[in-house]
Write an enzyme that holds these catalytic residues in place. Structure first.
Site, PDB file in Angstrom:
ATOM      1  N   ASP A 138      11.692   0.503  10.997  1.00  0.00           N
ATOM      2  CA  ASP A 138      12.354   0.116  12.254  1.00  0.00           C
ATOM      3  C   ASP A 138      11.806  -1.238  12.717  1.00  0.00           C
ATOM      4  OD1 ASP A 138      13.320  -0.131  14.828  1.00  0.00           O
ATOM      5  OD2 ASP A 138      12.356   1.697  15.578  1.00  0.00           O
ATOM      6  N   ILE A 139      12.677  -2.221  12.813  1.00  0.00           N
ATOM      7  CA  ILE A 139      12.249  -3.583  13.166  1.00  0.00           C
ATOM      8  C   ILE A 139      11.629  -3.637  14.572  1.00  0.00           C
ATOM      9  CG2 ILE A 139      14.438  -4.408  14.181  1.00  0.00           C
ATOM     10  CD1 ILE A 139      14.006  -7.007  12.498  1.00  0.00           C
ATOM     11  N   ASN A 188      26.149  -9.030  18.832  1.00  0.00           N
ATOM     12  CA  ASN A 188      27.593  -9.315  18.854  1.00  0.00           C
ATOM     13  C   ASN A 188      27.836 -10.559  19.714  1.00  0.00           C
ATOM     14  OD1 ASN A 188      27.858  -8.320  21.678  1.00  0.00           O
ATOM     15  ND2 ASN A 188      27.402  -6.352  20.696  1.00  0.00           N
ATOM     16  N   GLY A 211      23.096   0.537  16.121  1.00  0.00           N
ATOM     17  CA  GLY A 211      22.325   0.017  14.992  1.00  0.00           C
ATOM     18  C   GLY A 211      21.042  -0.672  15.414  1.00  0.00           C
ATOM     19  N   VAL A 212      20.771  -1.800  14.775  1.00  0.00           N
ATOM     20  CA  VAL A 212      19.525  -2.516  15.043  1.00  0.00           C
ATOM     21  C   VAL A 212      19.537  -3.088  16.473  1.00  0.00           C
ATOM     22  CG1 VAL A 212      20.275  -4.655  13.936  1.00  0.00           C
ATOM     23  CG2 VAL A 212      17.865  -4.152  14.072  1.00  0.00           C
ATOM     24  N   ASP A 213      20.692  -3.493  16.937  1.00  0.00           N
ATOM     25  CA  ASP A 213      20.824  -4.018  18.300  1.00  0.00           C
ATOM     26  C   ASP A 213      20.416  -2.948  19.323  1.00  0.00           C
ATOM     27  OD1 ASP A 213      21.531  -5.810  20.274  1.00  0.00           O
ATOM     28  OD2 ASP A 213      23.696  -5.665  19.971  1.00  0.00           O
ATOM     29  N   SER A 242      24.725  -7.846   9.332  1.00  0.00           N
ATOM     30  CA  SER A 242      26.142  -7.583   8.977  1.00  0.00           C
ATOM     31  C   SER A 242      26.372  -6.404   8.035  1.00  0.00           C
ATOM     32  CB  SER A 242      26.833  -8.815   8.360  1.00  0.00           C
ATOM     33  OG  SER A 242      27.257  -9.701   9.370  1.00  0.00           O
ATOM     34  N   THR A 243      25.301  -5.776   7.528  1.00  0.00           N
ATOM     35  CA  THR A 243      25.534  -4.742   6.495  1.00  0.00           C
ATOM     36  C   THR A 243      25.707  -3.332   7.058  1.00  0.00           C
ATOM     37  OG1 THR A 243      23.194  -4.239   6.086  1.00  0.00           O
ATOM     38  CG2 THR A 243      24.162  -6.067   4.831  1.00  0.00           C
ATOM     39  N   GLY A 244      25.734  -3.217   8.399  1.00  0.00           N
ATOM     40  CA  GLY A 244      25.995  -1.921   9.030  1.00  0.00           C
ATOM     41  C   GLY A 244      27.452  -1.828   9.424  1.00  0.00           C
TER      42      GLY A 244
HETATM   43  N1  AR6 Z   1      15.543  -1.583  12.287  1.00  0.00           N
HETATM   44  C1  AR6 Z   1      15.948  -2.300  11.211  1.00  0.00           C
HETATM   45  N2  AR6 Z   1      17.189  -2.210  10.682  1.00  0.00           N
HETATM   46  C2  AR6 Z   1      18.046  -1.351  11.270  1.00  0.00           C
HETATM   47  C3  AR6 Z   1      17.695  -0.573  12.402  1.00  0.00           C
HETATM   48  C4  AR6 Z   1      16.383  -0.717  12.904  1.00  0.00           C
HETATM   49  N3  AR6 Z   1      15.946  -0.031  13.962  1.00  0.00           N
HETATM   50  N4  AR6 Z   1      18.774   0.185  12.744  1.00  0.00           N
HETATM   51  C5  AR6 Z   1      19.745  -0.111  11.862  1.00  0.00           C
HETATM   52  N5  AR6 Z   1      19.316  -1.024  10.963  1.00  0.00           N
HETATM   53  P1  AR6 Z   1      24.036  -2.969  12.283  1.00  0.00           P
HETATM   54  P2  AR6 Z   1      25.780  -5.331  11.925  1.00  0.00           P
HETATM   55  C6  AR6 Z   1      20.028  -1.647   9.842  1.00  0.00           C
HETATM   56  O1  AR6 Z   1      25.217  -2.067  12.332  1.00  0.00           O
HETATM   57  O2  AR6 Z   1      26.385  -4.736  10.710  1.00  0.00           O
HETATM   58  C7  AR6 Z   1      25.823  -3.544  16.776  1.00  0.00           C
HETATM   59  O3  AR6 Z   1      26.473  -2.567  17.521  1.00  0.00           O
HETATM   60  C8  AR6 Z   1      21.228  -0.922   9.269  1.00  0.00           C
HETATM   61  O4  AR6 Z   1      20.820   0.057   8.323  1.00  0.00           O
HETATM   62  O5  AR6 Z   1      22.939  -2.759  13.234  1.00  0.00           O
HETATM   63  O6  AR6 Z   1      25.356  -6.773  11.883  1.00  0.00           O
HETATM   64  C9  AR6 Z   1      25.908  -4.928  17.380  1.00  0.00           C
HETATM   65  O7  AR6 Z   1      25.970  -4.878  18.795  1.00  0.00           O
HETATM   66  C10 AR6 Z   1      22.000  -2.051   8.617  1.00  0.00           C
HETATM   67  O8  AR6 Z   1      21.596  -2.232   7.260  1.00  0.00           O
HETATM   68  O9  AR6 Z   1      24.487  -4.533  12.453  1.00  0.00           O
HETATM   69  C11 AR6 Z   1      27.159  -5.485  16.791  1.00  0.00           C
HETATM   70  O10 AR6 Z   1      28.289  -5.109  17.528  1.00  0.00           O
HETATM   71  C12 AR6 Z   1      21.585  -3.286   9.384  1.00  0.00           C
HETATM   72  O11 AR6 Z   1      20.541  -2.884  10.287  1.00  0.00           O
HETATM   73  C13 AR6 Z   1      27.221  -4.833  15.416  1.00  0.00           C
HETATM   74  O12 AR6 Z   1      26.466  -3.637  15.508  1.00  0.00           O
HETATM   75  C14 AR6 Z   1      22.680  -3.920  10.217  1.00  0.00           C
HETATM   76  O13 AR6 Z   1      23.481  -2.898  10.798  1.00  0.00           O
HETATM   77  C15 AR6 Z   1      26.580  -5.698  14.364  1.00  0.00           C
HETATM   78  O14 AR6 Z   1      26.819  -5.120  13.107  1.00  0.00           O
END
Ligand code: AR6
Length: 175
Positions: free
Chosen positions: A11-12, A25, A33-35, A122-124
């Site tokens: 977890d970052i 976003n 997700g990470v946000d 972007s990979t989520g």
């Molecule tokens: N620590 C590190 N990596 C993580 C964590 C964490 N705590 N949680 C998820 N990931 P995403 P996106 C990984 O969906 O695709 C948000 O709602 C996850 O496994 O977080 O860039 C924003 O507000 C994946 O590989 O980001 C935007 O609307 C990676 O983080 C949208 O999602 C990215 O997944 C951005 O989408």
């Protein structure tokens, strides 16, 4: 692999570095997700900083990056960048994802940071193919480190096993 690149799984929001990068976003409105993890661990100040930026500049364009303090996070700063939504590959997705890494690294340099951690932008929910995204991330960071000596440690932190295995494979190859 450059001695300056570290691969972690987890977890970052728990990392203590100069800056963690957030996959945000365009409205810097928070999300899942990470946000979501960064906003939750950083506390309500993060949303406040983001709304100030939104008021001043309208948010953050895809591929660009903005800086806030880290609130309650162990890390001092957050670099919020906005990755492209994957739409099949013909909508400048590759260029925009490269820009995310470059602009985040430029901000880190401008603020004399020594350590920075990237999630897999972007990979989520944005759906970028993981292997292609990892190639871009590693190439951009490696190129940057060749020309910029001030940054001492760049961490790639993967939350899911699939991304971790992909990064591990590519980093072994480019070692
Ligand atoms: N620590 C590190 N990596 C993580 C964590 C964490 N705590 N949680 C998820 N990931 P995403 P996106 C990984 O969906 O695709 C948000 O709602 C996850 O496994 O977080 O860039 C924003 O507000 C994946 O590989 O980001 C935007 O609307 C990676 O983080 C949208 O999602 C990215 O997944 C951005 O989408």
């Amino acid at each position: 692999m450059s001695k300056k690149i570290t691969l972690l799984k987890g977890d970052i929001a728990t990392l203590k570095v100069d800056a963690v990068v957030n996959a945000a976003n365009n409205m810097l409105a928070g999300g899942g997700g990470v946000d979501g993890a960064i906003h939750k661990a950083g506390g309500p100040l993060i949303a406040k900083y983001c709304s100030e930026i939104r008021r001043e500049t309208g948010g953050c364009k895809t591929g660009e990056a903005v800086l806030t303090l880290g609130g309650n996070l162990p890390s001092k700063y957050i670099i919020h960048t906005v990755g492209p939504v994957w739409k099949g590959g013909k909508f400048r997705e590759e260029e925009l994802l490269k820009n995310c890494y470059r602009n985040s690294l430029m901000l880190a340099k401008e603020h004399h940071m020594k350590s920075i951690a990237f999630p897999n932008i972007s990979t989520g929910v944005y759906g970028y193919p993981k292997e292609a995204a990892a190639e871009i991330a590693i190439e951009e960071v490696s190129n940057f480190l060749k020309n910029n000596k001030s940054l001492e440690n760049v961490i790639f932190i993967c939350f899911d096993r699939e991304n971790f295995d992909i990064y591990n494979k590519i980093l072994k190859r480019v070692k």
